[in-house]
Enzyme design. Structure first.
Site, PDB file in Angstrom:
ATOM      1  N   SER A  90      18.023  45.163 -10.584  1.00  0.00           N
ATOM      2  CA  SER A  90      18.362  46.472 -10.033  1.00  0.00           C
ATOM      3  C   SER A  90      19.879  46.661 -10.008  1.00  0.00           C
ATOM      4  O   SER A  90      20.385  47.759 -10.283  1.00  0.00           O
ATOM      5  CB  SER A  90      17.791  46.625  -8.619  1.00  0.00           C
ATOM      6  OG  SER A  90      16.456  47.062  -8.648  1.00  0.00           O
ATOM      7  N   LYS A 147      16.124  48.663   3.556  1.00  0.00           N
ATOM      8  CA  LYS A 147      14.711  48.755   3.218  1.00  0.00           C
ATOM      9  C   LYS A 147      14.172  50.071   3.758  1.00  0.00           C
ATOM     10  O   LYS A 147      14.706  50.642   4.712  1.00  0.00           O
ATOM     11  CB  LYS A 147      13.912  47.600   3.826  1.00  0.00           C
ATOM     12  CG  LYS A 147      12.700  47.214   2.982  1.00  0.00           C
ATOM     13  CD  LYS A 147      13.112  46.492   1.718  1.00  0.00           C
ATOM     14  CE  LYS A 147      11.907  46.021   0.917  1.00  0.00           C
ATOM     15  NZ  LYS A 147      12.292  45.208  -0.243  1.00  0.00           N
ATOM     16  N   ASN A 149       2.504  43.420  -9.893  1.00  0.00           N
ATOM     17  CA  ASN A 149       3.401  43.312 -11.041  1.00  0.00           C
ATOM     18  C   ASN A 149       4.175  41.996 -11.052  1.00  0.00           C
ATOM     19  O   ASN A 149       4.242  41.302 -12.072  1.00  0.00           O
ATOM     20  CB  ASN A 149       4.371  44.490 -11.033  1.00  0.00           C
ATOM     21  CG  ASN A 149       5.307  44.473 -12.226  1.00  0.00           C
ATOM     22  OD1 ASN A 149       4.899  44.664 -13.357  1.00  0.00           O
ATOM     23  ND2 ASN A 149       6.586  44.230 -11.966  1.00  0.00           N
ATOM     24  N   THR A 164      11.250  40.592 -11.044  1.00  0.00           N
ATOM     25  CA  THR A 164      10.918  39.773  -9.880  1.00  0.00           C
ATOM     26  C   THR A 164      10.109  38.560 -10.300  1.00  0.00           C
ATOM     27  O   THR A 164      10.385  37.425  -9.882  1.00  0.00           O
ATOM     28  CB  THR A 164      10.144  40.596  -8.843  1.00  0.00           C
ATOM     29  OG1 THR A 164      10.914  41.752  -8.476  1.00  0.00           O
ATOM     30  CG2 THR A 164       9.874  39.769  -7.596  1.00  0.00           C
ATOM     31  N   LYS A 214      21.190  48.039  -0.306  1.00  0.00           N
ATOM     32  CA  LYS A 214      20.232  48.036  -1.406  1.00  0.00           C
ATOM     33  C   LYS A 214      18.891  47.539  -0.902  1.00  0.00           C
ATOM     34  O   LYS A 214      18.821  46.550  -0.181  1.00  0.00           O
ATOM     35  CB  LYS A 214      20.730  47.094  -2.517  1.00  0.00           C
ATOM     36  CG  LYS A 214      19.867  47.130  -3.768  1.00  0.00           C
ATOM     37  CD  LYS A 214      20.277  48.289  -4.634  1.00  0.00           C
ATOM     38  CE  LYS A 214      19.386  48.412  -5.861  1.00  0.00           C
ATOM     39  NZ  LYS A 214      18.030  48.913  -5.546  1.00  0.00           N
ATOM     40  N   LYS A 234      19.523  38.081   0.991  1.00  0.00           N
ATOM     41  CA  LYS A 234      19.203  37.929  -0.427  1.00  0.00           C
ATOM     42  C   LYS A 234      20.358  38.374  -1.322  1.00  0.00           C
ATOM     43  O   LYS A 234      20.726  37.682  -2.280  1.00  0.00           O
ATOM     44  CB  LYS A 234      17.952  38.734  -0.761  1.00  0.00           C
ATOM     45  CG  LYS A 234      17.403  38.512  -2.155  1.00  0.00           C
ATOM     46  CD  LYS A 234      16.211  39.437  -2.424  1.00  0.00           C
ATOM     47  CE  LYS A 234      15.127  39.279  -1.400  1.00  0.00           C
ATOM     48  NZ  LYS A 234      13.951  40.142  -1.671  1.00  0.00           N
TER      49      LYS A 234
END
Length: 434
Positions: free
Chosen positions: A358, A106, A221, A190, A70, A94
Protein backbone atom coordinates in the site's frame (compact mmCIF):
# COMPACT_ATOMS: atom_id res chain seq x y z
CA UNK A 1 -13.83 -21.60 27.62
CA UNK A 2 -12.48 -18.50 29.36
CA UNK A 3 -14.02 -15.16 28.57
CA UNK A 4 -12.33 -13.35 25.69
CA UNK A 5 -10.57 -10.17 26.80
CA UNK A 6 -11.58 -6.77 25.51
CA UNK A 7 -9.45 -6.53 22.40
CA UNK A 8 -8.40 -2.90 22.94
CA UNK A 9 -7.60 -3.28 26.63
CA UNK A 10 -5.62 -6.40 25.77
CA UNK A 11 -3.66 -4.46 23.14
CA UNK A 12 -2.94 -1.68 25.65
CA UNK A 13 -1.77 -4.21 28.23
CA UNK A 14 0.75 -5.59 25.75
CA UNK A 15 2.14 -2.10 25.13
CA UNK A 16 2.44 -1.44 28.87
CA UNK A 17 4.11 -4.77 29.58
CA UNK A 18 6.62 -4.58 26.73
CA UNK A 19 7.22 -0.87 27.26
CA UNK A 20 8.42 -1.47 30.81
CA UNK A 21 11.62 -3.14 29.60
CA UNK A 22 11.90 -1.78 26.05
CA UNK A 23 14.40 0.91 26.91
CA UNK A 24 12.10 3.75 25.84
CA UNK A 25 10.76 6.56 27.95
CA UNK A 26 7.44 6.48 29.79
CA UNK A 27 6.38 9.35 27.55
CA UNK A 28 6.51 7.13 24.46
CA UNK A 29 4.55 4.37 26.15
CA UNK A 30 1.98 6.86 27.40
CA UNK A 31 1.56 8.30 23.91
CA UNK A 32 0.82 4.82 22.55
CA UNK A 33 -1.89 4.32 25.16
CA UNK A 34 -3.98 7.20 23.79
CA UNK A 35 -5.41 7.41 20.25
CA UNK A 36 -4.88 10.78 18.59
CA UNK A 37 -8.47 11.03 17.36
CA UNK A 38 -11.41 8.71 16.82
CA UNK A 39 -14.42 9.61 14.68
CA UNK A 40 -17.85 8.01 14.85
CA UNK A 41 -20.72 8.57 12.45
CA UNK A 42 -24.22 7.32 11.76
CA UNK A 43 -24.28 6.47 8.08
CA UNK A 44 -27.68 6.78 6.36
CA UNK A 45 -28.40 4.23 3.65
CA UNK A 46 -31.42 4.26 1.33
CA UNK A 47 -32.20 0.59 0.81
CA UNK A 48 -33.34 -0.87 -2.49
CA UNK A 49 -36.89 -1.19 -1.12
CA UNK A 50 -37.01 2.54 -0.40
CA UNK A 51 -36.54 2.29 3.38
CA UNK A 52 -33.83 4.15 5.30
CA UNK A 53 -31.38 2.39 7.60
CA UNK A 54 -28.47 3.71 9.65
CA UNK A 55 -25.12 2.01 10.22
CA UNK A 56 -22.34 2.88 12.67
CA UNK A 57 -19.10 3.99 11.02
CA UNK A 58 -15.72 4.51 12.69
CA UNK A 59 -12.30 5.91 11.83
CA UNK A 60 -9.43 6.01 14.31
CA UNK A 61 -6.28 7.97 13.54
CA UNK A 62 -4.25 6.40 16.31
CA UNK A 63 -0.79 7.96 16.06
CA UNK A 64 0.89 10.13 13.42
CA UNK A 65 4.31 10.85 14.91
CA UNK A 66 6.03 9.07 11.99
CA UNK A 67 3.79 10.39 9.20
CA UNK A 68 0.22 10.41 7.88
CA UNK A 69 -1.86 7.62 9.34
CA UNK A 70 -2.54 4.44 7.36
CA UNK A 71 -5.00 1.60 7.84
CA UNK A 72 -7.80 -0.43 6.34
CA UNK A 73 -11.57 -0.22 6.49
CA UNK A 74 -13.49 -3.36 7.43
CA UNK A 75 -17.17 -4.19 6.97
CA UNK A 76 -18.32 -6.64 9.64
CA UNK A 77 -21.30 -6.97 12.00
CA UNK A 78 -18.95 -7.13 15.00
CA UNK A 79 -17.02 -3.93 14.27
CA UNK A 80 -16.81 -1.86 17.47
CA UNK A 81 -15.04 1.27 18.66
CA UNK A 82 -12.69 -0.83 20.81
CA UNK A 83 -11.80 -3.08 17.89
CA UNK A 84 -11.05 -0.16 15.59
CA UNK A 85 -8.82 1.48 18.21
CA UNK A 86 -6.95 -1.78 18.84
CA UNK A 87 -6.40 -2.22 15.11
CA UNK A 88 -5.18 1.40 14.87
CA UNK A 89 -2.66 0.74 17.63
CA UNK A 90 -1.41 -2.41 15.90
CA UNK A 91 -1.09 -0.48 12.64
CA UNK A 92 1.04 2.11 14.44
CA UNK A 93 3.40 -0.63 15.60
CA UNK A 94 3.30 -2.38 12.22
CA UNK A 95 4.20 0.70 10.16
CA UNK A 96 7.03 1.64 12.52
CA UNK A 97 8.38 -1.91 12.44
CA UNK A 98 8.25 -2.02 8.64
CA UNK A 99 10.15 1.26 8.40
CA UNK A 100 7.31 3.06 6.63
CA UNK A 101 6.77 6.84 6.92
CA UNK A 102 3.32 6.28 8.38
CA UNK A 103 1.41 6.30 11.60
CA UNK A 104 -1.42 3.90 12.31
CA UNK A 105 -5.16 4.11 11.67
CA UNK A 106 -8.16 1.87 11.14
CA UNK A 107 -11.80 2.17 10.20
CA UNK A 108 -14.92 0.14 9.85
CA UNK A 109 -18.67 -0.10 9.48
CA UNK A 110 -20.85 -2.27 11.68
CA UNK A 111 -22.68 -4.12 8.91
CA UNK A 112 -23.19 -7.56 7.43
CA UNK A 113 -22.13 -6.79 3.85
CA UNK A 114 -23.42 -10.14 2.56
CA UNK A 115 -26.96 -8.90 3.23
CA UNK A 116 -26.58 -5.82 1.01
CA UNK A 117 -27.13 -5.61 -2.73
CA UNK A 118 -24.25 -4.30 -4.86
CA UNK A 119 -25.95 -0.90 -5.16
CA UNK A 120 -26.61 -0.72 -1.41
CA UNK A 121 -22.96 -1.59 -0.80
CA UNK A 122 -21.84 1.20 -3.10
CA UNK A 123 -24.15 3.76 -1.48
CA UNK A 124 -22.93 2.78 2.00
CA UNK A 125 -19.27 3.04 0.92
CA UNK A 126 -19.85 6.51 -0.47
CA UNK A 127 -21.74 7.53 2.69
CA UNK A 128 -18.72 6.51 4.74
CA UNK A 129 -16.43 8.75 2.70
CA UNK A 130 -18.85 11.68 2.95
CA UNK A 131 -18.78 11.30 6.73
CA UNK A 132 -14.98 11.03 6.92
CA UNK A 133 -13.91 13.29 4.02
CA UNK A 134 -12.48 15.95 6.32
CA UNK A 135 -10.25 13.54 8.23
CA UNK A 136 -8.76 11.51 5.37
CA UNK A 137 -6.43 12.59 2.57
CA UNK A 138 -3.11 11.73 0.89
CA UNK A 139 -1.11 13.62 3.54
CA UNK A 140 -3.51 13.03 6.46
CA UNK A 141 -4.91 9.51 6.59
CA UNK A 142 -4.90 6.91 3.81
CA UNK A 143 -7.47 4.06 4.01
CA UNK A 144 -7.18 0.65 2.35
CA UNK A 145 -9.14 -2.63 2.14
CA UNK A 146 -9.62 -4.92 5.10
CA UNK A 147 -12.13 -7.61 6.11
CA UNK A 148 -14.97 -7.82 3.55
CA UNK A 149 -13.78 -4.79 1.58
CA UNK A 150 -11.94 -4.96 -1.73
CA UNK A 151 -10.49 -3.05 -4.67
CA UNK A 152 -13.88 -2.13 -6.13
CA UNK A 153 -15.02 -0.62 -2.81
CA UNK A 154 -11.78 1.36 -2.60
CA UNK A 155 -12.46 2.64 -6.13
CA UNK A 156 -15.92 3.87 -5.08
CA UNK A 157 -14.40 5.60 -2.07
CA UNK A 158 -11.69 7.33 -4.08
CA UNK A 159 -14.30 8.48 -6.60
CA UNK A 160 -16.50 9.93 -3.84
CA UNK A 161 -13.56 11.71 -2.21
CA UNK A 162 -12.53 13.24 -5.54
CA UNK A 163 -16.10 14.41 -6.17
CA UNK A 164 -16.22 16.09 -2.76
CA UNK A 165 -12.81 17.74 -3.12
CA UNK A 166 -13.24 18.47 -6.87
CA UNK A 167 -9.75 17.25 -7.67
CA UNK A 168 -7.94 14.05 -8.61
CA UNK A 169 -6.49 12.30 -5.57
CA UNK A 170 -5.16 8.84 -6.52
CA UNK A 171 -3.08 8.65 -3.34
CA UNK A 172 -6.04 9.08 -0.96
CA UNK A 173 -6.88 5.35 -1.01
CA UNK A 174 -4.73 2.28 -1.60
CA UNK A 175 -5.81 -1.17 -2.69
CA UNK A 176 -7.71 0.28 -5.66
CA UNK A 177 -8.17 -1.41 -9.04
CA UNK A 178 -4.98 -1.09 -11.08
CA UNK A 179 -6.79 0.85 -13.84
CA UNK A 180 -7.88 3.41 -11.24
CA UNK A 181 -4.36 4.01 -9.95
CA UNK A 182 -3.84 0.89 -7.90
CA UNK A 183 -0.60 -1.07 -7.79
CA UNK A 184 0.10 -4.42 -9.37
CA UNK A 185 0.88 -6.95 -6.68
CA UNK A 186 -1.38 -5.37 -4.07
CA UNK A 187 -3.94 -8.19 -4.17
CA UNK A 188 -1.33 -10.79 -3.19
CA UNK A 189 0.74 -8.57 -0.91
CA UNK A 190 -0.47 -9.68 2.53
CA UNK A 191 -0.22 -13.36 1.68
CA UNK A 192 3.15 -12.94 -0.05
CA UNK A 193 4.49 -11.01 2.92
CA UNK A 194 3.43 -13.81 5.27
CA UNK A 195 5.02 -16.35 2.93
CA UNK A 196 8.28 -14.41 3.04
CA UNK A 197 8.17 -14.61 6.84
CA UNK A 198 7.66 -18.38 6.69
CA UNK A 199 10.54 -18.61 4.24
CA UNK A 200 12.84 -16.71 6.60
CA UNK A 201 11.68 -18.78 9.57
CA UNK A 202 12.34 -21.98 7.63
CA UNK A 203 15.80 -20.80 6.65
CA UNK A 204 16.77 -20.23 10.27
CA UNK A 205 15.27 -23.50 11.48
CA UNK A 206 16.61 -25.49 8.54
CA UNK A 207 13.16 -26.80 7.60
CA UNK A 208 12.50 -29.24 4.79
CA UNK A 209 9.19 -27.87 3.42
CA UNK A 210 8.00 -31.22 2.04
CA UNK A 211 7.97 -32.64 5.57
CA UNK A 212 5.90 -29.83 7.09
CA UNK A 213 2.11 -29.86 7.51
CA UNK A 214 0.15 -26.61 7.60
CA UNK A 215 -3.34 -25.70 8.82
CA UNK A 216 -4.84 -22.33 7.86
CA UNK A 217 -7.88 -20.89 9.62
CA UNK A 218 -9.55 -18.62 7.10
CA UNK A 219 -9.49 -18.73 3.31
CA UNK A 220 -9.80 -15.15 2.19
CA UNK A 221 -7.50 -13.37 -0.19
CA UNK A 222 -4.45 -13.27 2.11
CA UNK A 223 -4.80 -16.90 3.21
CA UNK A 224 -5.25 -18.07 -0.37
CA UNK A 225 -2.07 -16.40 -1.63
CA UNK A 226 -0.08 -17.65 1.37
CA UNK A 227 -1.39 -21.20 0.87
CA UNK A 228 -0.66 -21.05 -2.86
CA UNK A 229 2.93 -19.95 -2.32
CA UNK A 230 3.54 -22.45 0.48
CA UNK A 231 2.19 -25.26 -1.68
CA UNK A 232 4.53 -24.22 -4.49
CA UNK A 233 7.39 -24.37 -1.97
CA UNK A 234 6.50 -27.95 -1.11
CA UNK A 235 4.48 -27.57 2.10
CA UNK A 236 1.45 -29.81 2.58
CA UNK A 237 -1.70 -27.78 3.33
CA UNK A 238 -3.82 -30.29 5.28
CA UNK A 239 -6.60 -28.01 6.56
CA UNK A 240 -8.34 -24.76 5.60
CA UNK A 241 -11.58 -23.14 6.69
CA UNK A 242 -13.96 -20.24 6.19
CA UNK A 243 -16.51 -18.67 8.52
CA UNK A 244 -18.81 -21.72 8.24
CA UNK A 245 -16.23 -24.39 9.06
CA UNK A 246 -13.24 -26.25 7.70
CA UNK A 247 -11.99 -29.31 5.87
CA UNK A 248 -9.10 -31.62 6.70
CA UNK A 249 -7.20 -34.20 4.67
CA UNK A 250 -4.01 -35.95 5.72
CA UNK A 251 -3.00 -36.07 2.05
CA UNK A 252 -3.23 -32.30 1.67
CA UNK A 253 -5.23 -30.17 -0.77
CA UNK A 254 -4.75 -28.66 -4.18
CA UNK A 255 -5.08 -24.99 -3.30
CA UNK A 256 -6.05 -23.72 -6.74
CA UNK A 257 -8.90 -26.23 -6.85
CA UNK A 258 -10.19 -25.13 -3.44
CA UNK A 259 -10.00 -21.48 -4.46
CA UNK A 260 -11.81 -22.11 -7.74
CA UNK A 261 -14.60 -23.92 -5.89
CA UNK A 262 -14.81 -21.18 -3.24
CA UNK A 263 -15.20 -18.51 -5.91
CA UNK A 264 -17.83 -20.41 -7.91
CA UNK A 265 -19.95 -22.07 -5.20
CA UNK A 266 -19.17 -19.77 -2.26
CA UNK A 267 -18.53 -22.87 -0.16
CA UNK A 268 -15.50 -24.64 1.27
CA UNK A 269 -15.48 -28.03 -0.45
CA UNK A 270 -12.63 -30.50 -0.78
CA UNK A 271 -12.26 -30.85 -4.53
CA UNK A 272 -9.63 -31.44 -7.16
CA UNK A 273 -10.18 -29.66 -10.46
CA UNK A 274 -8.85 -30.15 -13.94
CA UNK A 275 -9.81 -27.05 -15.87
CA UNK A 276 -13.57 -26.63 -15.23
CA UNK A 277 -14.22 -30.22 -14.10
CA UNK A 278 -14.03 -30.75 -10.33
CA UNK A 279 -14.49 -33.87 -8.24
CA UNK A 280 -14.80 -34.34 -4.50
CA UNK A 281 -11.83 -35.88 -2.72
CA UNK A 282 -11.73 -37.73 0.57
CA UNK A 283 -11.75 -35.36 3.51
CA UNK A 284 -13.06 -34.72 7.00
CA UNK A 285 -15.29 -31.77 7.91
CA UNK A 286 -14.07 -29.94 11.00
CA UNK A 287 -14.98 -26.80 12.94
CA UNK A 288 -12.80 -23.72 13.13
CA UNK A 289 -12.09 -24.57 16.76
CA UNK A 290 -10.97 -28.08 15.81
CA UNK A 291 -8.68 -26.72 13.11
CA UNK A 292 -6.75 -24.73 15.71
CA UNK A 293 -6.06 -27.93 17.64
CA UNK A 294 -4.77 -30.08 14.77
CA UNK A 295 -1.42 -31.81 15.09
CA UNK A 296 0.47 -29.80 12.47
CA UNK A 297 3.87 -28.15 12.22
CA UNK A 298 2.62 -24.70 11.26
CA UNK A 299 -0.68 -23.08 12.25
CA UNK A 300 -1.85 -19.92 10.47
CA UNK A 301 -4.76 -18.01 12.06
CA UNK A 302 -5.93 -15.89 9.13
CA UNK A 303 -9.48 -14.94 10.14
CA UNK A 304 -10.40 -12.69 13.06
CA UNK A 305 -8.89 -11.65 16.38
CA UNK A 306 -8.94 -13.53 19.71
CA UNK A 307 -9.45 -17.04 18.33
CA UNK A 308 -6.73 -18.46 20.60
CA UNK A 309 -7.41 -17.69 24.25
CA UNK A 310 -6.39 -19.16 27.60
CA UNK A 311 -9.32 -21.54 27.15
CA UNK A 312 -7.81 -23.37 24.16
CA UNK A 313 -4.11 -22.42 24.18
CA UNK A 314 -3.07 -25.70 25.82
CA UNK A 315 -4.89 -27.64 23.10
CA UNK A 316 -2.85 -26.03 20.30
CA UNK A 317 -0.42 -28.68 19.07
CA UNK A 318 1.44 -26.71 16.39
CA UNK A 319 4.99 -25.79 17.31
CA UNK A 320 4.95 -22.66 15.15
CA UNK A 321 2.24 -20.07 14.53
CA UNK A 322 2.25 -17.31 11.92
CA UNK A 323 -0.41 -14.67 12.56
CA UNK A 324 -1.95 -13.46 9.32
CA UNK A 325 -5.07 -12.16 11.08
CA UNK A 326 -4.78 -9.17 13.38
CA UNK A 327 -4.64 -10.15 17.05
CA UNK A 328 -5.66 -13.81 16.80
CA UNK A 329 -3.90 -14.68 20.09
CA UNK A 330 -4.77 -12.78 23.25
CA UNK A 331 -2.00 -11.84 25.68
CA UNK A 332 -2.93 -14.41 28.33
CA UNK A 333 -2.95 -17.24 25.80
CA UNK A 334 0.39 -16.11 24.44
CA UNK A 335 1.97 -16.60 27.86
CA UNK A 336 0.72 -20.18 27.84
CA UNK A 337 2.13 -20.76 24.35
CA UNK A 338 5.46 -19.21 25.32
CA UNK A 339 5.76 -21.50 28.35
CA UNK A 340 5.12 -24.46 26.05
CA UNK A 341 7.86 -23.36 23.64
CA UNK A 342 5.58 -22.41 20.74
CA UNK A 343 7.14 -19.88 18.35
CA UNK A 344 4.76 -17.11 17.25
CA UNK A 345 5.57 -14.85 14.30
CA UNK A 346 3.40 -11.86 15.30
CA UNK A 347 0.79 -10.15 13.19
CA UNK A 348 2.61 -6.81 13.16
CA UNK A 349 5.38 -8.55 11.24
CA UNK A 350 3.68 -11.42 9.41
CA UNK A 351 0.85 -9.44 7.78
CA UNK A 352 2.83 -6.27 7.07
CA UNK A 353 3.07 -7.09 3.36
CA UNK A 354 -0.29 -5.46 2.72
CA UNK A 355 0.56 -2.09 4.20
CA UNK A 356 4.03 -2.21 2.64
CA UNK A 357 2.67 -2.57 -0.89
CA UNK A 358 0.00 0.00 0.00
CA UNK A 359 2.92 2.32 0.72
CA UNK A 360 4.34 1.46 -2.70
CA UNK A 361 0.94 2.28 -4.24
CA UNK A 362 0.83 5.61 -2.38
CA UNK A 363 4.32 6.46 -3.66
CA UNK A 364 3.24 5.60 -7.22
CA UNK A 365 0.11 7.71 -6.82
CA UNK A 366 2.01 10.71 -5.47
CA UNK A 367 4.63 10.52 -8.21
CA UNK A 368 2.38 9.44 -11.07
CA UNK A 369 4.89 6.73 -11.99
CA UNK A 370 3.66 3.09 -11.87
CA UNK A 371 5.95 0.18 -11.08
CA UNK A 372 5.97 -3.25 -12.71
CA UNK A 373 5.19 -6.46 -10.80
CA UNK A 374 8.82 -7.55 -10.55
CA UNK A 375 9.76 -4.25 -8.92
CA UNK A 376 6.90 -4.52 -6.40
CA UNK A 377 7.77 -8.10 -5.47
CA UNK A 378 11.50 -7.39 -5.21
CA UNK A 379 11.01 -4.37 -2.97
CA UNK A 380 8.45 -6.18 -0.83
CA UNK A 381 10.95 -8.99 -0.28
CA UNK A 382 13.57 -6.44 0.74
CA UNK A 383 11.26 -4.79 3.29
CA UNK A 384 9.92 -8.04 4.74
CA UNK A 385 13.32 -9.72 4.98
CA UNK A 386 14.88 -6.66 6.60
CA UNK A 387 12.08 -6.48 9.17
CA UNK A 388 12.22 -10.20 9.93
CA UNK A 389 16.00 -10.07 10.35
CA UNK A 390 15.74 -7.14 12.75
CA UNK A 391 13.07 -8.82 14.85
CA UNK A 392 14.83 -12.20 14.89
CA UNK A 393 18.20 -10.67 15.84
CA UNK A 394 16.65 -8.47 18.54
CA UNK A 395 14.85 -11.47 20.01
CA UNK A 396 18.08 -13.49 20.03
CA UNK A 397 20.27 -10.70 21.40
CA UNK A 398 17.87 -9.63 24.16
CA UNK A 399 16.23 -12.95 25.03
CA UNK A 400 12.77 -11.90 23.87
CA UNK A 401 9.88 -13.52 22.07
CA UNK A 402 9.42 -12.45 18.46
CA UNK A 403 6.38 -10.35 19.41
CA UNK A 404 8.23 -8.58 22.20
CA UNK A 405 11.14 -7.95 19.85
CA UNK A 406 8.84 -6.58 17.14
CA UNK A 407 7.21 -4.16 19.56
CA UNK A 408 10.58 -3.09 20.96
CA UNK A 409 11.95 -2.34 17.49
CA UNK A 410 8.82 -0.34 16.61
CA UNK A 411 8.66 1.54 19.91
CA UNK A 412 12.33 2.53 19.73
CA UNK A 413 11.75 3.98 16.25
CA UNK A 414 8.73 5.90 17.50
CA UNK A 415 10.82 7.06 20.46
CA UNK A 416 13.41 8.52 18.10
CA UNK A 417 10.71 10.66 16.49
CA UNK A 418 9.32 11.76 19.85
CA UNK A 419 12.82 12.68 21.02
CA UNK A 420 13.42 14.67 17.84
CA UNK A 421 10.40 16.83 18.74
CA UNK A 422 11.60 17.16 22.33
CA UNK A 423 10.72 14.95 25.28
CA UNK A 424 10.52 15.37 29.06
CA UNK A 425 14.29 15.09 29.43
CA UNK A 426 14.90 17.87 26.89
CA UNK A 427 12.28 20.27 28.18
CA UNK A 428 13.19 19.52 31.78
CA UNK A 429 16.79 20.44 31.07
CA UNK A 430 15.68 23.66 29.36
CA UNK A 431 13.59 24.58 32.38
CA UNK A 432 16.47 24.01 34.79
CA UNK A 433 18.78 26.12 32.62
CA UNK A 434 16.23 28.94 32.77
Amino acid sequence: MAEVANVYQDALQRVRAIGEDAGVSDEVVEQLLHPKATFCASLPLRMDDGSMRYFKGYRCRYNDVLGPTKGGIRYHPQVTLDEVQALGLWMTIKCALAGLPYGGAKGGIEVQPKELSPMELERLSRAYVRAMADVIGPQIDIPAPDVYTNARIMGWMMDEFEAIKRQRAPAVITGKPVRLGGSVGRDEATGRGAYLCVRELARRLDWEPASKRVAIQGFGNAAYHLARLLEQEGYKIVAVSDSKGGIYSEQGFDIESLWHEKQTSRSMRAVYCEQSVCQLIEHQEISNAELLELDVDLLVPAALENVITVGNANAVKAGHIVEVANGPIDSTAEKVLEQRGVTVVPDVLANAGGVTVSYFEWVQGMSGYPWDLETVRTRLAEYMTRSFDKVWDTAADEGRTLRSAAYVVAMRRIAEAVTAHGDREYFGDQGRKG
